[in-house]
Design a protein around this motif. Structure first.
Motif, PDB file in Angstrom:
ATOM      1  N   ILE A  53     -37.337  -8.942   3.843  1.00 49.29           N
ATOM      2  CA  ILE A  53     -38.209  -7.775   3.762  1.00 49.29           C
ATOM      3  C   ILE A  53     -37.625  -6.784   2.760  1.00 49.29           C
ATOM      4  CG2 ILE A  53     -39.277  -5.881   5.038  1.00 49.29           C
ATOM      5  CD1 ILE A  53     -38.775  -7.571   7.621  1.00 49.29           C
ATOM      6  N   GLU A  54     -38.419  -6.433   1.751  1.00 49.48           N
ATOM      7  CA  GLU A  54     -37.999  -5.406   0.797  1.00 49.48           C
ATOM      8  C   GLU A  54     -38.348  -4.051   1.403  1.00 49.48           C
ATOM      9  OE1 GLU A  54     -38.037  -6.268  -3.529  1.00 49.48           O
ATOM     10  OE2 GLU A  54     -39.510  -4.639  -3.523  1.00 49.48           O
ATOM     11  N   ALA A  55     -37.336  -3.365   1.897  1.00 52.08           N
ATOM     12  CA  ALA A  55     -37.533  -2.173   2.712  1.00 52.08           C
ATOM     13  C   ALA A  55     -37.889  -0.924   1.923  1.00 52.08           C
ATOM     14  CB  ALA A  55     -36.270  -1.913   3.538  1.00 52.08           C
ATOM     15  N   THR A  56     -37.317  -0.783   0.729  1.00 53.36           N
ATOM     16  CA  THR A  56     -37.512   0.444  -0.039  1.00 53.36           C
ATOM     17  C   THR A  56     -37.081   0.226  -1.473  1.00 53.36           C
ATOM     18  OG1 THR A  56     -37.147   2.858   0.020  1.00 53.36           O
ATOM     19  CG2 THR A  56     -35.226   1.444   0.446  1.00 53.36           C
ATOM     20  N   SER A  57     -37.099   1.305  -2.234  1.00 54.18           N
ATOM     21  CA  SER A  57     -36.643   1.262  -3.614  1.00 54.18           C
ATOM     22  C   SER A  57     -35.827   2.510  -3.897  1.00 54.18           C
ATOM     23  CB  SER A  57     -37.830   1.186  -4.575  1.00 54.18           C
ATOM     24  OG  SER A  57     -37.380   1.192  -5.908  1.00 54.18           O
ATOM     25  N   TYR A  85     -32.755  -7.495   4.686  1.00 52.29           N
ATOM     26  CA  TYR A  85     -33.451  -6.305   4.209  1.00 52.29           C
ATOM     27  C   TYR A  85     -32.936  -5.995   2.812  1.00 52.29           C
ATOM     28  CZ  TYR A  85     -34.876  -5.595   9.041  1.00 52.29           C
ATOM     29  OH  TYR A  85     -35.427  -5.736  10.295  1.00 52.29           O
ATOM     30  N   THR A  86     -33.839  -5.975   1.854  1.00 50.08           N
ATOM     31  CA  THR A  86     -33.451  -5.742   0.472  1.00 50.08           C
ATOM     32  C   THR A  86     -34.017  -4.417  -0.014  1.00 50.08           C
ATOM     33  OG1 THR A  86     -35.388  -6.816  -0.506  1.00 50.08           O
ATOM     34  CG2 THR A  86     -33.535  -8.230   0.052  1.00 50.08           C
ATOM     35  N   ALA A  87     -33.524  -3.994  -1.168  1.00 51.34           N
ATOM     36  CA  ALA A  87     -34.023  -2.776  -1.806  1.00 51.34           C
ATOM     37  C   ALA A  87     -34.144  -3.022  -3.299  1.00 51.34           C
ATOM     38  CB  ALA A  87     -33.086  -1.606  -1.540  1.00 51.34           C
ATOM     39  N   LEU A  88     -35.201  -2.494  -3.874  1.00 52.17           N
ATOM     40  CA  LEU A  88     -35.399  -2.574  -5.318  1.00 52.17           C
ATOM     41  C   LEU A  88     -34.523  -1.522  -5.982  1.00 52.17           C
ATOM     42  CD1 LEU A  88     -37.256  -3.928  -7.519  1.00 52.17           C
ATOM     43  CD2 LEU A  88     -38.657  -1.888  -7.323  1.00 52.17           C
ATOM     44  N   VAL A  89     -33.838  -1.909  -7.047  1.00 48.68           N
ATOM     45  CA  VAL A  89     -33.036  -0.960  -7.827  1.00 48.68           C
ATOM     46  C   VAL A  89     -33.471  -1.066  -9.286  1.00 48.68           C
ATOM     47  CG1 VAL A  89     -31.059  -0.895  -6.263  1.00 48.68           C
ATOM     48  CG2 VAL A  89     -31.097  -2.589  -8.069  1.00 48.68           C
ATOM     49  N   PRO A  90     -33.961   0.026  -9.868  1.00 49.06           N
ATOM     50  CA  PRO A  90     -34.458  -0.033 -11.239  1.00 49.06           C
ATOM     51  C   PRO A  90     -33.374   0.111 -12.300  1.00 49.06           C
ATOM     52  CG  PRO A  90     -34.831   2.128 -10.335  1.00 49.06           C
ATOM     53  CD  PRO A  90     -34.217   1.304  -9.237  1.00 49.06           C
ATOM     54  N   ASN A  91     -32.200   0.609 -11.887  1.00 47.13           N
ATOM     55  CA  ASN A  91     -31.150   0.902 -12.863  1.00 47.13           C
ATOM     56  C   ASN A  91     -29.822   1.083 -12.119  1.00 47.13           C
ATOM     57  OD1 ASN A  91     -31.264   3.535 -11.717  1.00 47.13           O
ATOM     58  ND2 ASN A  91     -32.868   4.087 -13.168  1.00 47.13           N
ATOM     59  N   ASP A  92     -28.776   1.409 -12.872  1.00 45.26           N
ATOM     60  CA  ASP A  92     -27.457   1.540 -12.274  1.00 45.26           C
ATOM     61  C   ASP A  92     -27.369   2.736 -11.321  1.00 45.26           C
ATOM     62  OD1 ASP A  92     -25.206  -0.147 -12.315  1.00 45.26           O
ATOM     63  OD2 ASP A  92     -24.028   1.370 -13.374  1.00 45.26           O
ATOM     64  N   VAL A  93     -28.110   3.803 -11.592  1.00 45.10           N
ATOM     65  CA  VAL A  93     -28.131   4.952 -10.686  1.00 45.10           C
ATOM     66  C   VAL A  93     -28.695   4.519  -9.332  1.00 45.10           C
ATOM     67  CG1 VAL A  93     -29.128   7.239 -10.266  1.00 45.10           C
ATOM     68  CG2 VAL A  93     -28.281   6.657 -12.544  1.00 45.10           C
ATOM     69  N   GLY A  94     -29.795   3.780  -9.352  1.00 47.39           N
ATOM     70  CA  GLY A  94     -30.380   3.266  -8.119  1.00 47.39           C
ATOM     71  C   GLY A  94     -29.432   2.325  -7.403  1.00 47.39           C
ATOM     72  N   LEU A  95     -28.733   1.491  -8.162  1.00 46.03           N
ATOM     73  CA  LEU A  95     -27.768   0.575  -7.552  1.00 46.03           C
ATOM     74  C   LEU A  95     -26.648   1.349  -6.872  1.00 46.03           C
ATOM     75  CD1 LEU A  95     -26.649  -2.227  -6.962  1.00 46.03           C
ATOM     76  CD2 LEU A  95     -25.585  -2.185  -9.236  1.00 46.03           C
TER      77      LEU A  95
END
Length: 157
Positions: A53-57, A85-95
């Motif tokens: 389940i992709e929980a958030t970003s 439970y996974t999360a989308l990360v668009p860039n290194d800040v998000g990671l």
């Protein structure tokens, strides 16, 4: 006359369906749901048998205010045996934000359509893919599982 080898179709031994509604669906809503409601949705999805389940970003809260509670959500989300439970990360800040609250699996997203990539990610497909290389390397170095996916959505010209 040239002869080409016939490649037999591969039958996968396993298929994983990743439920993305808590991230993709909720980010498109006009209103922002309370974190408690999101947690209940995640519990119900797991109760229904979803195992990924992709929980958030971890996107900019300014860009996607519906997911501004990503840290709180992931900190409060109770692990469940057999559920990722996974999360989308668009860039290194998000990671970095994801790592700070204990996320163990992340996803990166690219678009097959140049126009949608520019509309959604504000960069070309090639720029998006190049930008994910260091994010993926950083995530792998941190011991995270990384999933990448390609959207087939086409933006209006």
């Amino acid at each position: 006359m040239r002869r080409y080898a016939t490649v037999p179709p591969l039958t996968p031994t396993r298929i994983t369906i990743v439920e993305v509604a808590p991230r993709d669906g909720l980010q498109a809503e006009d209103r922002t749901l309370p974190t408690d409601t999101k947690l209940e949705l995640l519990e119900r999805l797991a109760d229904a048998g979803h195992t990924a389940i992709e929980a958030t970003s971890f996107v900019s809260p300014k860009a996607v205010p519906q997911l501004a509670d990503a840290e709180e959500l992931m900190r409060r989300l109770k692990p469940r045996a057999g559920v990722r439970y996974t999360a989308l990360v668009p860039n290194d800040v998000g990671l970095e934000r994801a790592l700070a609250c204990g996320v163990r699996e992340v996803a990166v997203f690219a678009s097959a359509s140049e126009s949608y990539s520019r509309k959604n990610l504000n960069r070309s497909r090639d720029e998006a893919l190049a930008g994910y290389r260091p994010v993926i390397a950083h995530a792998k170095d941190a011991g995270l599982r990384v999933r990448g996916y390609l959207s087939m959505v086409v933006a209006d010209p």
